[in-house]
Design a protein around this motif. Structure first.
Motif, short mmCIF file in Angstrom:
data_model
loop_
_atom_site.label_atom_id
_atom_site.label_comp_id
_atom_site.label_asym_id
_atom_site.label_seq_id
_atom_site.Cartn_x
_atom_site.Cartn_y
_atom_site.Cartn_z
N MET A 7 136.84 -9.20 13.01
CA MET A 7 137.97 -7.08 13.25
C MET A 7 136.58 -6.20 13.06
SD MET A 7 140.54 -5.54 11.09
CE MET A 7 141.18 -7.20 10.82
N TYR A 8 136.00 -5.85 14.61
CA TYR A 8 135.15 -5.29 15.24
C TYR A 8 136.01 -4.28 15.99
CZ TYR A 8 132.08 -9.03 14.80
OH TYR A 8 131.82 -10.19 14.50
N ARG A 9 136.35 -2.30 14.77
CA ARG A 9 136.52 -1.40 15.96
C ARG A 9 136.25 -1.27 17.03
NH1 ARG A 9 133.58 3.18 12.33
NH2 ARG A 9 132.11 3.57 14.06
N PHE A 31 128.05 -4.93 14.40
CA PHE A 31 127.29 -4.23 13.61
C PHE A 31 126.29 -5.82 13.78
CE2 PHE A 31 130.00 -1.58 11.10
CZ PHE A 31 129.07 -0.33 12.12
N SER A 45 126.67 -8.78 11.99
CA SER A 45 127.93 -9.92 12.10
C SER A 45 128.01 -11.07 12.66
CB SER A 45 128.88 -9.27 12.95
OG SER A 45 128.97 -8.85 13.74
N ASP A 46 128.86 -11.95 13.13
CA ASP A 46 128.36 -13.10 13.39
C ASP A 46 128.38 -12.74 14.87
OD1 ASP A 46 128.74 -14.75 11.72
OD2 ASP A 46 130.89 -15.06 12.42
N LEU A 47 129.45 -12.10 15.85
CA LEU A 47 129.40 -11.33 17.02
C LEU A 47 127.84 -10.75 17.62
CD1 LEU A 47 130.11 -11.19 19.71
CD2 LEU A 47 131.95 -9.30 19.33
N ALA A 49 140.55 -12.56 10.32
CA ALA A 49 139.17 -11.90 11.52
C ALA A 49 138.11 -11.33 10.38
CB ALA A 49 140.27 -11.10 12.27
N ALA A 108 138.00 -11.42 6.94
CA ALA A 108 137.29 -12.48 5.99
C ALA A 108 135.36 -12.80 6.00
CB ALA A 108 138.46 -13.70 6.06
N PRO A 109 135.01 -13.30 5.03
CA PRO A 109 133.76 -12.71 5.55
C PRO A 109 134.17 -14.72 5.25
CG PRO A 109 133.90 -12.02 3.09
CD PRO A 109 135.38 -12.42 3.85
N MET A 133 142.22 4.01 7.61
CA MET A 133 140.99 4.22 6.74
C MET A 133 140.58 5.28 6.91
SD MET A 133 138.50 0.59 7.87
CE MET A 133 137.99 0.57 9.90
N GLY A 180 141.25 -1.54 4.57
CA GLY A 180 139.46 -1.78 4.39
C GLY A 180 139.82 -1.99 3.28
N ARG A 233 139.96 -6.20 1.71
CA ARG A 233 138.21 -6.60 2.12
C ARG A 233 137.77 -6.59 0.64
NH1 ARG A 233 134.73 -8.07 5.48
NH2 ARG A 233 133.38 -6.09 4.95
N LYS A 279 125.65 -13.97 3.31
CA LYS A 279 126.41 -13.33 4.64
C LYS A 279 126.68 -11.94 3.93
CE LYS A 279 128.54 -14.80 8.30
NZ LYS A 279 129.58 -13.20 8.66
N TRP A 324 127.71 -5.60 2.87
CA TRP A 324 128.87 -4.85 2.42
C TRP A 324 128.71 -3.95 1.23
CZ3 TRP A 324 131.07 -3.40 7.00
CH2 TRP A 324 130.99 -3.90 8.18
C1 FMN Z 1 140.14 -2.51 9.46
C2 FMN Z 1 138.50 -3.67 9.35
C3 FMN Z 1 138.05 -2.48 10.37
C4 FMN Z 1 136.41 -3.11 10.13
N1 FMN Z 1 136.12 -2.68 11.46
C5 FMN Z 1 134.23 -3.87 12.17
C6 FMN Z 1 133.73 -2.88 12.70
O1 FMN Z 1 134.26 -1.96 12.97
N2 FMN Z 1 132.37 -3.86 12.38
C7 FMN Z 1 131.67 -4.75 11.88
O2 FMN Z 1 131.12 -5.24 11.96
N3 FMN Z 1 133.19 -5.15 10.76
C8 FMN Z 1 134.00 -3.99 10.37
N4 FMN Z 1 134.64 -4.63 9.53
C9 FMN Z 1 134.37 -5.94 9.07
C10 FMN Z 1 134.51 -7.49 9.72
O3 FMN Z 1 136.04 -7.26 10.01
C11 FMN Z 1 134.30 -8.11 8.38
O4 FMN Z 1 132.75 -7.90 8.05
C12 FMN Z 1 134.17 -9.40 9.47
O5 FMN Z 1 133.61 -10.23 8.13
C13 FMN Z 1 133.55 -9.65 10.65
O6 FMN Z 1 133.60 -11.17 11.02
P1 FMN Z 1 131.45 -11.49 10.97
O7 FMN Z 1 131.14 -10.26 9.96
O8 FMN Z 1 131.88 -13.12 10.74
O9 FMN Z 1 130.81 -11.42 11.96
C14 FMN Z 1 136.41 -4.32 9.64
C15 FMN Z 1 137.07 -4.80 8.58
C16 FMN Z 1 138.40 -4.29 8.07
C17 FMN Z 1 139.54 -5.25 7.68
#
Ligand code: FMN
Lengths: 485, 84
Positions: free
Chosen positions: A164-166, A180, A183-185, A216, A218-219, A306, A313, A317, A373, A377
């Motif tokens: 979930m990346y905005r 960021f 993150s995985d991506l 999506a 969850a870390p 948020m 959020g 989280r 990982k 946060w």
């Molecule tokens: C509503 C919401 C918005 C989020 N927006 C972002 C974002 O913009 N960028 C980001 O890196 N993580 C964002 N996150 C956190 C990621 O979804 C979270 O870190 C997730 O585990 C990402 O997966 P990864 O670290 O395995 O890639 C958001 C979480 C929530 C609940």
């Protein structure tokens, strides 16, 4: 495992929430320009039922579902549990399911996939055809992705990532997002695609089943399509994209397909964030070119708004970060009693309960937590003993204010991984995602004599014999006091 | 008349009487509202100098009191042609 009956789509979830009184239908017209966002924000701040907005200005046939998981009741419903389940019960269930055997997804035929009911390709692709909301007044743009999954595949390892990346709408074909680098991506982009100048295929799925959305964000190290299966007790149903080889949740409401561009960036932000502020600077960020849009008839766009507590959020989280840390610490054999993040800390403080059987256990916990990982946060770890109820802030706060030695119990770590989102960080730290962290060690030192050095807790439960406690409790109303629940 | 909006860190970035390259978004009502363009433009603090109006937001989205009129000279396409 007993049969789980969790909602399998956003639609089933909305119905379940309406039935239990945890969502309301709003039939009057709502403007996508600020009004819908303001409704969702107020719902979050008042802890009220999720709004299902059926009539959106300029967008007949579309609807919005806001604040999907901003209460523990809705989190329980999403897991197929009794809405009245307590947080520790919901947490226990999450741990049980995510420690079970992975359940692989299944790929279904496109003719059976609801998300293919409408398909826009070529010149028909235009994000303005979707009811993309302006979530907060003053945001840098209308946000397409606030409650969604960005689907990608690692080009070498082949593993699938849903994150979930905005995502902000820049124009009808272009989005920019905060992905960021930790993150995985972010890692796939910086390690592979960007140095090679190759585009990274992506698909954004909006209006997911609540457990797909939970996965999506969850870390967890488990690939998200399998994690959804474990959480819901049955395989996730996927379908192949129209313009690339990725697979997306077949029951999602809206799918955007395209390419992350390696050599072109547009501005993103500012945006209202989970910390309760608009903090991270507007910047040139990861840029997505959209080549196809598919969507269900009467599609529902999901909105997370948020801001100040509490929205998903913070709720979701805090929940998943805390429980994933609990799994990590247990996997290392640390004698913890549990981990809890108070949503009102905007997932900034981990509270860890531990049986202090050896010296340095608080510091061991902090190193694992900050070094994992999950670490970017949050910036505070508070370690309390096994007698302190980690879910009871009064007890935790009492332990913190009385047991944390100002000189010996507070440990500061500088130059750690950070994010641009920390409100307290300096502008320089935000620009370069430089973090710093702190451990509050609220344990009595193991080298204190437990009899003569460790202070005795003076509480009803601790200083009186069971016989006296029972007598006083038994006579309570006879003394003239109202009964204690 | 079109309504536009720009994000800047400092209003001084909007120098009058010069050709500027700006990322602006439309505030015209309708489904395109808030979509962006990159443009070459001139701005003036005299609101009737040019036909279009420009309002300004600062770093964290705060609306500035400063108002300008704006003439969009041309749209600039930064996106490489291979993606268009
Ligand atoms: C509503 C919401 C918005 C989020 N927006 C972002 C974002 O913009 N960028 C980001 O890196 N993580 C964002 N996150 C956190 C990621 O979804 C979270 O870190 C997730 O585990 C990402 O997966 P990864 O670290 O395995 O890639 C958001 C979480 C929530 C609940």
């Amino acid at each position: 495992m007993s049969k789980i009956s969790a909602p399998r789509s956003n639609r089933e979830f909305v119905e379940a929430c309406i039935k239990s009184g945890d969502a309301v239908r709003i039939k009057q017209e709502v403007d996508w320009d600020n009004e819908a966002g303001a409704i969702v924000r107020r719902v979050c701040e008042l802890g009220q039922a999720a709004p299902f907005m059926e009539n959106i200005k300029d967008y007949p046939g579309f609807s919005y579902f806001g604040a999907p998981l901003s209460t523990y009741r809705r989190m329980a419903i999403s897991l197929g549990m009794d809405p009245a389940s307590t947080l520790p019960e919901i947490g226990k269930e999450y741990l049980k399911r995510t420690n079970s055997e992975p359940i692989a997804p299944v790929t279904i035929d496109r003719k059976d996939a609801p998300c293919k009911e409408n398909i826009l390709l070529g010149d028909d692709v235009d994000l303005c055809k979707l009811p993309v909301p302006l979530v907060h007044d003053g945001d840098g743009g209308r946000y397409v992705g606030t409650w969604h999954a960005v689907v990608t595949k690692h080009p070498v390892r082949g593993d699938v990532n849903w994150g979930m990346y905005r995502q902000m709408m820049w124009d009808g074909r272009t989005m920019s997002g905060a992905v960021f680098p930790f993150s995985d991506l972010g890692k796939a982009l910086t390690e592979y695609y960007l140095p090679r100048g190759e585009g990274c295929p992506f698909a954004t799925a909006i209006g997911l089943s609540p457990l797909a959305a939970m996965a999506a964000c969850a870390p967890s190290p488990i690939p998200e399509p399998e994690l959804v299966g474990m959480l819901s007790g049955e395989p996730a149903r996927l379908v192949k994209c129209e313009t690339n080889d990725l697979e997306v949740p077949a029951d999602a409401e809206i799918i955007l397909e395209g390419v992350i561009l390696p050599d072109y960036k547009v501005e993103e932000g500012p945006f209202g964030e989970y910390t309760g502020y608009r903090t991270s600077p507007r910047d040139f960020r990861v840029t997505f070119r959209v080549n196809a849009i598919t969507y269900r008839n009467n599609a529902t766009m999901t909105i997370s708004n948020m801001g100040t507590p509490q929205d998903e959020g913070q709720m979701l989280r805090s929940f998943s970060l805390g429980l994933e840390l609990e799994k990590l610490l247990r996997s290392q054999g640390i004698p913890i009693t549990g981990v809890y993040m108070h949503p009102r800390s905007t997932h900034h403080m981990m509270i860890v309960g531990v049986k202090p059987t050896y010296a340095g256990v608080a510091s061991q916990i902090a190193h694992l937590a900050f070094g994992s990982k999950l670490g970017p946060w949050f910036h505070m770890v508070m370690v309390v003993d096994d007698k302190t109820d980690i879910y009871n802030w009064d007890e935790v706060y009492h332990a913190f204010c009385t047991r944390c030695h100002p000189a010996n119990g507070i440990h500061i770590y500088k130059n750690t991984v950070g994010t641009p989102l920390y409100p307290f960080a300096t502008p320089h730290e935000r620009k370069y995602s430089i973090g710093s962290k702190v451990l509050f060690d609220c344990l009595w030192p193991v080298d204190w004599d437990p009899v003569n050095d460790v202070p005795t807790t003076v509480s009803f439960k601790n200083v009186y014999s069971q016989e006296i406690q029972d007598r006083v409790a038994g006579n309570w109303t006879a003394y003239g006091y109202p009964p204690v629940k | 008349m079109n309504q536009w909006e720009v994000f800047v860190m400092d209003v001084a970035e909007l120098a009058e009487g010069q050709d500027l390259e700006l990322t602006i978004r439309t505030l015209n009502p309708g489904v395109q509202k808030y979509t962006y363009k990159r443009v070459r433009a001139q701005v003036s603090s005299s609101l009737d100098q040019f036909a279009d109006q420009l309002q300004v937001r600062l770093g964290r989205g705060q609306l500035s009191k400063a108002r300008f009129s704006i003439r969009v000279i041309e749209e600039i396409q930064r996106c490489p042609a291979k993606y268009l």
